[in-house]
Design a protein around this motif. Sequence first.
Motif, PDB file in Angstrom:
ATOM      1  N   MET A   1       0.721  -1.259   0.048  1.00 41.10           N
ATOM      2  CA  MET A   1      -0.107   0.431   0.046  1.00 41.10           C
ATOM      3  C   MET A   1       0.754   1.365  -0.017  1.00 41.10           C
ATOM      4  N   GLN A   2       0.390   2.572  -0.513  1.00 42.61           N
ATOM      5  CA  GLN A   2       1.070   3.899  -1.281  1.00 42.61           C
ATOM      6  C   GLN A   2       0.329   4.874  -0.491  1.00 42.61           C
ATOM      7  N   ARG A   3       0.861   5.507   0.635  1.00 38.96           N
ATOM      8  CA  ARG A   3       0.302   5.958   1.230  1.00 38.96           C
ATOM      9  C   ARG A   3      -0.280   7.030   0.303  1.00 38.96           C
ATOM     10  N   PHE A   4      -1.468   7.614   0.571  1.00 34.51           N
ATOM     11  CA  PHE A   4      -2.010   8.879  -0.297  1.00 34.51           C
ATOM     12  C   PHE A   4      -2.398  10.061   0.604  1.00 34.51           C
ATOM     13  N   HIS A   5      -1.944  10.710   1.450  1.00 42.12           N
ATOM     14  CA  HIS A   5      -2.340  11.534   2.268  1.00 42.12           C
ATOM     15  C   HIS A   5      -3.133  13.022   1.894  1.00 42.12           C
ATOM     16  N   LEU A   6      -5.258  12.628   1.827  1.00 46.20           N
ATOM     17  CA  LEU A   6      -5.548  14.609   1.475  1.00 46.20           C
ATOM     18  C   LEU A   6      -5.241  15.249   2.240  1.00 46.20           C
ATOM     19  N   THR A   7      -5.436  16.693   2.693  1.00 47.16           N
ATOM     20  CA  THR A   7      -5.986  18.193   3.246  1.00 47.16           C
ATOM     21  C   THR A   7      -6.579  18.728   2.795  1.00 47.16           C
ATOM     22  N   ALA A   8      -7.780  18.486   3.370  1.00 39.02           N
ATOM     23  CA  ALA A   8      -9.142  19.226   3.067  1.00 39.02           C
ATOM     24  C   ALA A   8      -9.548  20.402   3.457  1.00 39.02           C
ATOM     25  N   THR A   9     -10.487  21.424   3.082  1.00 40.85           N
ATOM     26  CA  THR A   9     -10.291  22.172   3.524  1.00 40.85           C
ATOM     27  C   THR A   9     -11.918  22.884   5.045  1.00 40.85           C
ATOM     28  N   GLY A  10     -12.258  21.688   4.690  1.00 45.03           N
ATOM     29  CA  GLY A  10     -13.916  21.100   5.190  1.00 45.03           C
ATOM     30  C   GLY A  10     -13.703  19.291   4.504  1.00 45.03           C
ATOM     31  N   HIS A  11     -15.537  19.709   5.665  1.00 46.50           N
ATOM     32  CA  HIS A  11     -16.263  18.144   5.765  1.00 46.50           C
ATOM     33  C   HIS A  11     -17.213  18.357   5.105  1.00 46.50           C
ATOM     34  N   ASN A  12     -17.772  18.645   3.695  1.00 43.42           N
ATOM     35  CA  ASN A  12     -19.043  19.097   3.441  1.00 43.42           C
ATOM     36  C   ASN A  12     -19.768  17.856   2.768  1.00 43.42           C
ATOM     37  N   ILE A  13     -21.405  17.793   2.341  1.00 40.39           N
ATOM     38  CA  ILE A  13     -21.573  16.652   1.479  1.00 40.39           C
ATOM     39  C   ILE A  13     -21.397  17.100   0.311  1.00 40.39           C
ATOM     40  N   ASN A  14     -20.825  17.413  -0.280  1.00 39.64           N
ATOM     41  CA  ASN A  14     -20.488  17.709  -2.055  1.00 39.64           C
ATOM     42  C   ASN A  14     -19.062  16.732  -1.817  1.00 39.64           C
ATOM     43  N   TYR A  15     -18.474  16.036  -1.071  1.00 42.84           N
ATOM     44  CA  TYR A  15     -17.823  15.618  -0.708  1.00 42.84           C
ATOM     45  C   TYR A  15     -18.105  14.446  -0.371  1.00 42.84           C
ATOM     46  N   LEU A  16     -19.336  14.217  -0.643  1.00 41.27           N
ATOM     47  CA  LEU A  16     -19.908  12.811  -0.011  1.00 41.27           C
ATOM     48  C   LEU A  16     -19.029  11.522  -1.327  1.00 41.27           C
ATOM     49  N   PRO A  17     -18.941  11.640  -2.641  1.00 40.79           N
ATOM     50  CA  PRO A  17     -18.314  10.653  -3.388  1.00 40.79           C
ATOM     51  C   PRO A  17     -16.757  10.279  -2.391  1.00 40.79           C
ATOM     52  N   GLN A  18     -15.844  10.556  -1.641  1.00 39.94           N
ATOM     53  CA  GLN A  18     -15.023  10.557  -1.899  1.00 39.94           C
ATOM     54  C   GLN A  18     -14.790   9.602  -0.264  1.00 39.94           C
ATOM     55  N   TYR A  19     -16.095  10.478   0.401  1.00 39.10           N
ATOM     56  CA  TYR A  19     -16.499   9.802   1.630  1.00 39.10           C
ATOM     57  C   TYR A  19     -17.266   7.878   1.164  1.00 39.10           C
ATOM     58  N   ILE A  20     -17.493   7.916   0.359  1.00 36.61           N
ATOM     59  CA  ILE A  20     -18.084   6.546  -0.013  1.00 36.61           C
ATOM     60  C   ILE A  20     -16.451   5.869  -0.217  1.00 36.61           C
ATOM     61  N   ALA A  21     -16.490   6.219  -0.911  1.00 38.74           N
ATOM     62  CA  ALA A  21     -15.252   5.512  -1.671  1.00 38.74           C
ATOM     63  C   ALA A  21     -14.392   5.607  -0.552  1.00 38.74           C
ATOM     64  N   GLU A  22     -13.866   6.323   0.603  1.00 40.22           N
ATOM     65  CA  GLU A  22     -12.576   5.337   1.787  1.00 40.22           C
ATOM     66  C   GLU A  22     -13.711   4.117   2.433  1.00 40.22           C
ATOM     67  N   ARG A  23     -14.933   4.780   2.709  1.00 39.82           N
ATOM     68  CA  ARG A  23     -15.710   3.622   3.462  1.00 39.82           C
ATOM     69  C   ARG A  23     -15.620   2.174   2.830  1.00 39.82           C
ATOM     70  N   HIS A  24     -15.729   2.362   1.525  1.00 45.30           N
ATOM     71  CA  HIS A  24     -16.481   1.333   0.629  1.00 45.30           C
ATOM     72  C   HIS A  24     -14.774   0.388   0.358  1.00 45.30           C
ATOM     73  N   GLY A  25     -13.711   1.363   0.695  1.00 47.94           N
ATOM     74  CA  GLY A  25     -12.341   0.146  -0.513  1.00 47.94           C
ATOM     75  C   GLY A  25     -11.907   0.572  -0.943  1.00 47.94           C
ATOM     76  N   PHE A  26     -12.875   1.880  -1.844  1.00 53.32           N
ATOM     77  CA  PHE A  26     -12.012   1.395  -3.296  1.00 53.32           C
ATOM     78  C   PHE A  26     -10.828   1.972  -3.263  1.00 53.32           C
ATOM     79  N   PHE A  27     -10.327   3.075  -2.311  1.00 54.48           N
ATOM     80  CA  PHE A  27      -9.082   3.322  -2.255  1.00 54.48           C
ATOM     81  C   PHE A  27      -8.253   1.956  -1.860  1.00 54.48           C
ATOM     82  N   GLN A  28      -8.462   1.235  -1.254  1.00 56.00           N
ATOM     83  CA  GLN A  28      -7.644  -0.312  -1.065  1.00 56.00           C
ATOM     84  C   GLN A  28      -7.331  -0.533  -2.359  1.00 56.00           C
ATOM     85  N   GLU A  29      -8.813  -0.552  -3.312  1.00 55.98           N
ATOM     86  CA  GLU A  29      -8.017  -1.704  -3.989  1.00 55.98           C
ATOM     87  C   GLU A  29      -7.371  -1.242  -4.784  1.00 55.98           C
TER      88      GLU A  29
END
Length: 307
Positions: A1-29
Amino acid sequence: MQRFHLTATGHNINYLPQYIAERHGFFQEQGLDATFSIPQPWDGVLDDLAEGTADSALGGIWVPTMYHNRVTNYTVFAQIANRCPLALIKRGPSQDFKLADVAGATVLMKSGGGASVGLFFKMLLRENSIDPKSVDYIQDLDGVMLGNLFQGGMGDYFVTDILSARTMADRNPNVSVAMEMVSQGDVPWSVYYRETATITDEVLDKQKRFLAALAKGIDWVLQRDAESFKNELAELFPTVPVQVAVDVTNTFRHNSMWTSPLIPRGGFDRWQLGLVGARLVKDPLAYETLINDVPVLAALKAKSDQS
């Protein structure tokens, strides 16, 4: 696994697909150990990039635009939000509301997360032949503070994020949502970027894999009515009534908030004209000056080949 760190300006509902990708393991894939942080204040994302502790920042494209050839050059490589997630609240019912009604009024606009709120609203006024100078603004205060003051009698209108707007209208019968700006055309509202000087072939490869996972997250959200994953929305946005989060997500799904990580040229050019109108830049930047779409095109091609 390679680290990929994201720094964001907030926690917003318009970022939802990113949160889903994290929760469902799409980045790990994609072989990525994706981690996320939100610095305070928000412009700490630039420090994270400068110090090399983050692979990407997520925020408004107006920052890379105004910094270009002045302070630091940033390269934007994708978007997550294709529309503006703000809403305009007014006193009383919203039937027959017209944007021209704000001329001569006082509009409260939340701050604290950057300049995007005022930038977009004033651009929208100019696009509709309404002089922004015909409106009085109160915009240098925190959003929660302004929301409380608006409900207490300050000003005529309030511009805030759509979740806060719908929650306020849901709880307060004396105010209503006059306009939801997700209906007001394409702009690359939330984008991913990093310092141009730090981009290498390895960086581009990690960006490609990050975007492949993000694209899968976008597809996941678009393919499902939000009612079917309301429990996840409740966990992601615990301070918001869950039905409000469900309804906002479906509004976004049906109004092109999420389309593709690829930034459309039309939306980019429109936002550049808005930033010129706000005097952040003298002339609009060309698409290729700010954006490198090679990683996202490669990610989308790989996705298509697998279909």
